[in-house]
Scaffold this motif. Structure first.
Motif, mmCIF file in Angstrom:
data_model
loop_
_atom_site.group_PDB
_atom_site.id
_atom_site.type_symbol
_atom_site.label_atom_id
_atom_site.label_comp_id
_atom_site.label_asym_id
_atom_site.label_seq_id
_atom_site.Cartn_x
_atom_site.Cartn_y
_atom_site.Cartn_z
ATOM 1 N N ASN A 185 28.564 56.231 -33.582
ATOM 2 C CA ASN A 185 29.896 56.903 -34.311
ATOM 3 C C ASN A 185 29.497 56.735 -35.813
ATOM 4 O OD1 ASN A 185 30.789 57.599 -31.890
ATOM 5 N ND2 ASN A 185 32.514 56.150 -31.891
ATOM 6 N N LEU A 217 32.791 62.908 -30.757
ATOM 7 C CA LEU A 217 33.276 62.752 -32.119
ATOM 8 C C LEU A 217 34.065 63.864 -32.848
ATOM 9 C CD1 LEU A 217 30.285 60.504 -33.991
ATOM 10 C CD2 LEU A 217 32.988 60.084 -33.115
ATOM 11 N N CYS A 238 34.705 52.036 -36.268
ATOM 12 C CA CYS A 238 33.679 53.088 -35.745
ATOM 13 C C CYS A 238 33.790 52.991 -34.363
ATOM 14 C CB CYS A 238 32.353 52.835 -35.993
ATOM 15 S SG CYS A 238 32.007 53.088 -37.727
#
Length: 272
Positions: free
Chosen positions: A163, A192, A152
């Motif tokens: 995340n 993201l 992550c």
């Protein structure tokens, strides 16, 4: 091991955090998700795995849990017994396992191999890369449960925890636990969003990059970026390792592993 279940019935979907105790992004994401008190459309199980290592702030107590699967109820090690219990809890489920790394700040996924579930889920997760582990899955959860393992972000960072939370939501939407996002829903951070929203690039691990005992380690190339034959890759006490063949580095860092710098991979295609 701490277990939560949401929804009515037997869960066929699960989320796991804290396979490694020094990677708190997973438990933080699970706790944030539970605090949302979400309405789920199918049942889901959420697991904080190695609570003892998490409380101690260490990767593991006796052995690396993610090299101990399938485990043994009579194992001499805490992680060996825990691996057996965790496999039992996850049997028959589609699993998201949350991790973090010292090698790369952006999320990416690792899977045992590319199959129908990987093709159905990974393009809906906020990441650009999927790595097929193949022979290097031995002892890992992805070799013993139908698991998508996600790195992550950087270990112990707030960004990795953020995340992980959004990856949990995307995974649960892709598996039908949460409703699909609609226009006007809260969006994940811009960091993201994939640069190419239509494709995820797939790599396959080929080999480990050896790392000799030394006082000073350095790496000279970037993860997921092509390395040409002859390029300097890393060094141990000034002694350089140069690439013999073209490859793409994965999980490459100076201090992430004790005996290897990381992995060499091949770029094999995309998932749409």
């Amino acid at each position: 091991m701490r277990i939560y279940e949401l929804g009515e019935g037997t869960p066929e979907v699960a989320v796991v955090g804290a396979v490694h105790g020094d990677e708190p992004c997973g438990p933080r994401a699970i706790e944030r998700f539970l605090a949302d008190d979400p309405d789920v459309e199918r049942p889901v199980k959420l697991v904080v795995a190695n609570e003892e290592a998490l409380d101690a702030g260490v990767r593991y107590l006796d052995e690396d849990l993610n090299r101990a699967f399938p485990g043994d109820p009579n194992a001499d090690t805490h992680e060996g017994r825990l691996a057996h219990d965790l496999v039992r809890e996850l049997r028959g489920k589609t699993v998201l396992s949350l991790h973090s790394t010292q090698s790369y700040a952006e999320p990416f996924a690792l899977v045992d191999g590319i199959d129908a579930v990987t093709r159905a889920i990974c393009p809906h997760l906020p990441m650009e890369y999927v790595v097929e582990t193949g022979q290097f899955a031995v002892g890992r959860l992805i070799d013993h449960a139908h698991t998508i393992e996600v790195e992550c972000g950087l270990q112990r960072s707030d960004e990795a925890a953020t995340n992980a939370y959004w990856i949990v939501r995307a995974f649960l939407a892709a598996t039908g636990v949460l409703p699909a996002p609609i226009e006007g829903d809260v969006e994940p951070p811009l960091s993201l969003h994939r640069r190419d929203e239509t494709e995820v690039t797939v790599f396959r691990l080929l080999d480990q990059i050896p790392k000799d005992p030394a006082e000073d380690y350095r790496v000279f190339v970037d993860n997921f970026q092509r390395v040409a034959p002859g390029d300097p890759v890393a060094a141990a006490d000034g002694e350089a390792y140069n690439a013999e063949n073209e490859f793409y580095p994965v999980l490459l860092s100076a201090h992430g592993y004790e005996d290897v710098f990381g992995y060499a991979a091949d770029r094999i295609g995309t998932l749409a």
